[in-house]
Scaffold this motif. Structure first.
Motif, PDB file in Angstrom:
ATOM      1  N   GLU A 117       0.836  -1.298  -0.063  1.00 56.47           N
ATOM      2  CA  GLU A 117       0.058   0.046   0.312  1.00 56.47           C
ATOM      3  C   GLU A 117       0.700   1.378   0.070  1.00 56.47           C
ATOM      4  O   GLU A 117       0.604   2.233   0.792  1.00 56.47           O
ATOM      5  N   ILE A 118       2.074   1.209  -0.926  1.00 54.37           N
ATOM      6  CA  ILE A 118       2.764   2.289  -1.115  1.00 54.37           C
ATOM      7  C   ILE A 118       2.699   2.956  -2.664  1.00 54.37           C
ATOM      8  O   ILE A 118       2.373   1.949  -3.257  1.00 54.37           O
ATOM      9  N   PRO A 119       3.049   4.256  -2.705  1.00 51.66           N
ATOM     10  CA  PRO A 119       2.721   4.580  -4.078  1.00 51.66           C
ATOM     11  C   PRO A 119       3.856   3.986  -5.209  1.00 51.66           C
ATOM     12  O   PRO A 119       4.828   3.503  -4.773  1.00 51.66           O
ATOM     13  N   PHE A 120       3.448   3.472  -6.058  1.00 50.02           N
ATOM     14  CA  PHE A 120       4.425   2.576  -7.086  1.00 50.02           C
ATOM     15  C   PHE A 120       5.498   3.287  -7.333  1.00 50.02           C
ATOM     16  O   PHE A 120       6.637   2.879  -7.262  1.00 50.02           O
ATOM     17  N   GLU A 121       5.507   4.768  -7.647  1.00 55.26           N
ATOM     18  CA  GLU A 121       6.604   5.355  -7.795  1.00 55.26           C
ATOM     19  C   GLU A 121       7.570   5.501  -6.643  1.00 55.26           C
ATOM     20  O   GLU A 121       8.963   5.252  -7.145  1.00 55.26           O
ATOM     21  N   ASN A 122       7.170   5.503  -5.686  1.00 56.79           N
ATOM     22  CA  ASN A 122       8.008   5.402  -4.355  1.00 56.79           C
ATOM     23  C   ASN A 122       8.935   4.104  -4.537  1.00 56.79           C
ATOM     24  O   ASN A 122       9.965   3.973  -4.091  1.00 56.79           O
ATOM     25  N   HIS A 123       8.057   2.787  -4.706  1.00 56.30           N
ATOM     26  CA  HIS A 123       8.639   1.501  -4.760  1.00 56.30           C
ATOM     27  C   HIS A 123       9.859   1.376  -5.812  1.00 56.30           C
ATOM     28  O   HIS A 123      10.652   0.966  -5.412  1.00 56.30           O
ATOM     29  N   VAL A 124       9.600   1.877  -7.053  1.00 57.98           N
ATOM     30  CA  VAL A 124      10.293   1.881  -8.049  1.00 57.98           C
ATOM     31  C   VAL A 124      11.599   2.655  -7.815  1.00 57.98           C
ATOM     32  O   VAL A 124      12.645   2.331  -8.025  1.00 57.98           O
ATOM     33  N   THR A 125      11.560   4.054  -7.237  1.00 60.33           N
ATOM     34  CA  THR A 125      12.658   4.719  -6.779  1.00 60.33           C
ATOM     35  C   THR A 125      13.485   3.964  -5.833  1.00 60.33           C
ATOM     36  O   THR A 125      14.779   3.833  -5.844  1.00 60.33           O
ATOM     37  N   HIS A 126      12.887   3.310  -4.574  1.00 61.78           N
ATOM     38  CA  HIS A 126      13.548   2.443  -3.874  1.00 61.78           C
ATOM     39  C   HIS A 126      14.305   1.390  -4.470  1.00 61.78           C
ATOM     40  O   HIS A 126      15.574   1.242  -4.229  1.00 61.78           O
ATOM     41  N   LEU A 127      13.676   0.544  -5.385  1.00 65.68           N
ATOM     42  CA  LEU A 127      14.302  -0.458  -5.785  1.00 65.68           C
ATOM     43  C   LEU A 127      15.509   0.122  -6.816  1.00 65.68           C
ATOM     44  O   LEU A 127      16.449  -0.636  -7.138  1.00 65.68           O
ATOM     45  N   MET A 128      15.230   1.122  -7.633  1.00 65.03           N
ATOM     46  CA  MET A 128      16.400   1.533  -8.396  1.00 65.03           C
ATOM     47  C   MET A 128      17.583   2.019  -7.421  1.00 65.03           C
ATOM     48  O   MET A 128      18.777   1.816  -7.825  1.00 65.03           O
ATOM     49  N   ILE A 129      17.321   2.588  -6.483  1.00 66.98           N
ATOM     50  CA  ILE A 129      18.578   3.033  -5.327  1.00 66.98           C
ATOM     51  C   ILE A 129      19.178   1.711  -5.154  1.00 66.98           C
ATOM     52  O   ILE A 129      20.530   1.590  -5.134  1.00 66.98           O
ATOM     53  N   HIS A 130      18.525   0.759  -4.762  1.00 64.44           N
ATOM     54  CA  HIS A 130      18.846  -0.430  -4.328  1.00 64.44           C
ATOM     55  C   HIS A 130      19.703  -1.055  -5.261  1.00 64.44           C
ATOM     56  O   HIS A 130      20.950  -1.410  -4.907  1.00 64.44           O
ATOM     57  N   ALA A 131      19.567  -1.044  -6.506  1.00 63.59           N
ATOM     58  CA  ALA A 131      20.105  -1.758  -7.748  1.00 63.59           C
ATOM     59  C   ALA A 131      21.290  -0.632  -8.060  1.00 63.59           C
ATOM     60  O   ALA A 131      22.444  -1.463  -8.211  1.00 63.59           O
ATOM     61  N   VAL A 132      21.324   0.551  -7.985  1.00 60.81           N
ATOM     62  CA  VAL A 132      22.512   1.338  -8.123  1.00 60.81           C
ATOM     63  C   VAL A 132      23.619   0.912  -6.886  1.00 60.81           C
ATOM     64  O   VAL A 132      24.818   0.671  -7.268  1.00 60.81           O
ATOM     65  N   LEU A 133      22.907   0.954  -5.833  1.00 57.76           N
ATOM     66  CA  LEU A 133      23.909   0.437  -4.457  1.00 57.76           C
ATOM     67  C   LEU A 133      24.597  -0.977  -4.690  1.00 57.76           C
ATOM     68  O   LEU A 133      25.904  -0.977  -4.535  1.00 57.76           O
ATOM     69  N   HIS A 134      23.847  -2.120  -5.377  1.00 52.64           N
ATOM     70  CA  HIS A 134      24.373  -3.260  -5.937  1.00 52.64           C
ATOM     71  C   HIS A 134      25.551  -2.942  -6.849  1.00 52.64           C
ATOM     72  O   HIS A 134      26.564  -3.572  -6.827  1.00 52.64           O
ATOM     73  N   LEU A 135      25.272  -2.144  -7.785  1.00 50.42           N
ATOM     74  CA  LEU A 135      26.395  -1.717  -8.734  1.00 50.42           C
ATOM     75  C   LEU A 135      27.727  -1.306  -8.259  1.00 50.42           C
ATOM     76  O   LEU A 135      28.535  -1.531  -8.802  1.00 50.42           O
ATOM     77  N   LEU A 136      27.435  -0.529  -7.090  1.00 45.39           N
ATOM     78  CA  LEU A 136      28.594   0.065  -6.606  1.00 45.39           C
ATOM     79  C   LEU A 136      29.145  -0.917  -5.411  1.00 45.39           C
ATOM     80  O   LEU A 136      30.204  -0.321  -4.789  1.00 45.39           O
ATOM     81  N   GLY A 137      28.827  -1.972  -5.153  1.00 45.85           N
ATOM     82  CA  GLY A 137      29.567  -3.185  -4.317  1.00 45.85           C
ATOM     83  C   GLY A 137      28.775  -3.223  -3.307  1.00 45.85           C
ATOM     84  O   GLY A 137      29.279  -4.134  -2.339  1.00 45.85           O
ATOM     85  N   HIS A 138      27.598  -2.778  -2.763  1.00 46.74           N
ATOM     86  CA  HIS A 138      26.674  -2.882  -1.852  1.00 46.74           C
ATOM     87  C   HIS A 138      26.075  -4.434  -1.852  1.00 46.74           C
ATOM     88  O   HIS A 138      25.784  -4.772  -3.043  1.00 46.74           O
ATOM     89  N   ASP A 139      25.679  -5.274  -0.828  1.00 45.78           N
ATOM     90  CA  ASP A 139      25.011  -6.311  -0.764  1.00 45.78           C
ATOM     91  C   ASP A 139      24.147  -6.278   0.522  1.00 45.78           C
ATOM     92  O   ASP A 139      24.665  -5.445   1.323  1.00 45.78           O
ATOM     93  N   HIS A 140      23.496  -7.620   0.762  1.00 44.87           N
ATOM     94  CA  HIS A 140      22.670  -7.369   1.852  1.00 44.87           C
ATOM     95  C   HIS A 140      22.625  -8.956   2.502  1.00 44.87           C
ATOM     96  O   HIS A 140      21.789  -9.401   3.101  1.00 44.87           O
ATOM     97  N   ILE A 141      23.714  -9.865   1.831  1.00 43.93           N
ATOM     98  CA  ILE A 141      23.605 -11.119   2.318  1.00 43.93           C
ATOM     99  C   ILE A 141      23.951 -11.404   3.672  1.00 43.93           C
ATOM    100  O   ILE A 141      23.435 -12.126   4.479  1.00 43.93           O
ATOM    101  N   ASP A 142      25.052 -10.620   4.072  1.00 37.33           N
ATOM    102  CA  ASP A 142      25.461 -10.646   5.824  1.00 37.33           C
ATOM    103  C   ASP A 142      24.620  -9.688   6.371  1.00 37.33           C
ATOM    104  O   ASP A 142      24.505  -8.364   5.896  1.00 37.33           O
ATOM    105  N   ASP A 143      24.204  -9.653   7.543  1.00 35.12           N
ATOM    106  CA  ASP A 143      23.640  -8.817   8.339  1.00 35.12           C
ATOM    107  C   ASP A 143      23.888  -7.522   8.507  1.00 35.12           C
ATOM    108  O   ASP A 143      23.643  -6.490   8.353  1.00 35.12           O
ATOM    109  N   ARG A 144      25.408  -7.378   8.503  1.00 38.48           N
ATOM    110  CA  ARG A 144      26.202  -6.429   8.793  1.00 38.48           C
ATOM    111  C   ARG A 144      26.250  -5.384   7.222  1.00 38.48           C
ATOM    112  O   ARG A 144      26.018  -4.480   7.353  1.00 38.48           O
ATOM    113  N   ASP A 145      26.244  -6.005   6.179  1.00 41.57           N
ATOM    114  CA  ASP A 145      26.305  -5.470   4.818  1.00 41.57           C
ATOM    115  C   ASP A 145      24.780  -4.920   4.751  1.00 41.57           C
ATOM    116  O   ASP A 145      24.711  -3.984   4.292  1.00 41.57           O
TER     117      ASP A 145
END
Length: 168
Positions: A117-145
């Protein structure tokens, strides 16, 4: 422009994915003090069928997902929770620094936004930020990461006026 979008699914046109992707990429690069000139990211705007193919081919997961990313270089840190090895500022006279490729699925993004129940554009923006961070070496497999990555995401989203998606 940092992002170069290929629109395979025309439904993306209604939400101006090109603008959302560009704003997300700029916000990430500015937040990390990397500058915004001389970088390049390819974005494929597709549907569930296409992203399922990509997920099966590249991750051996035969199911649709919201977003996939392929960094051009390995930038992961040596130890969990540390900052990745961000790229050097590109030479303004040289070729662009290719950060990598992103694929994003309209169907899954819409379903997730509706479920939360969130605006579609907000969710897409979040996912794009998330993906760009992945391109820059970030991950979320380990809890600290994950803690580091999610913290950066929420800071950037907050600057953009988008609520923290992890508290919804």
């Amino acid at each position: 422009m940092i992002t170069d979008c290929v629109i395979e699914d025309e439904r993306w046109d209604a939400v101006a994915l090109e603008d959302l992707a560009e704003r997300a990429a700029v916000a990430v690069l500015e937040h990390l003090d990397l500058g915004t000139e001389g970088y390049e990211i390819a974005v494929l705007a597709c549907d569930d069928a296409r992203i399922q193919e990509l997920n099966a081919d590249f991750r051996d997961k035969d199911k649709a997902t919201n977003v996939l990313s392929w960094p051009s270089e390995e930038r992961a840190p040596d130890e969990p929770g540390e900052e990745p090895y961000y790229p050097e500022t590109p030479d303004p006279d040289g070729p662009p620094e290719e950060l990598g490729d992103i694929a994003i699925s309209y169907d899954t993004c819409l379903r997730e936004a509706n479920d939360a129940e969130i605006p579609f554009e907000n969710h897409v923006t979040h996912l794009m930020i998330h993906a760009v961070l992945h391109l820059l070496g970030h991950d979320h497999i380990d809890d600290r990461d994950a803690t580091l990555m999610e913290g950066i995401e929420t800071e950037i989203l907050g600057k953009m006026g988008i609520p923290d998606p992890y508290t919804i």
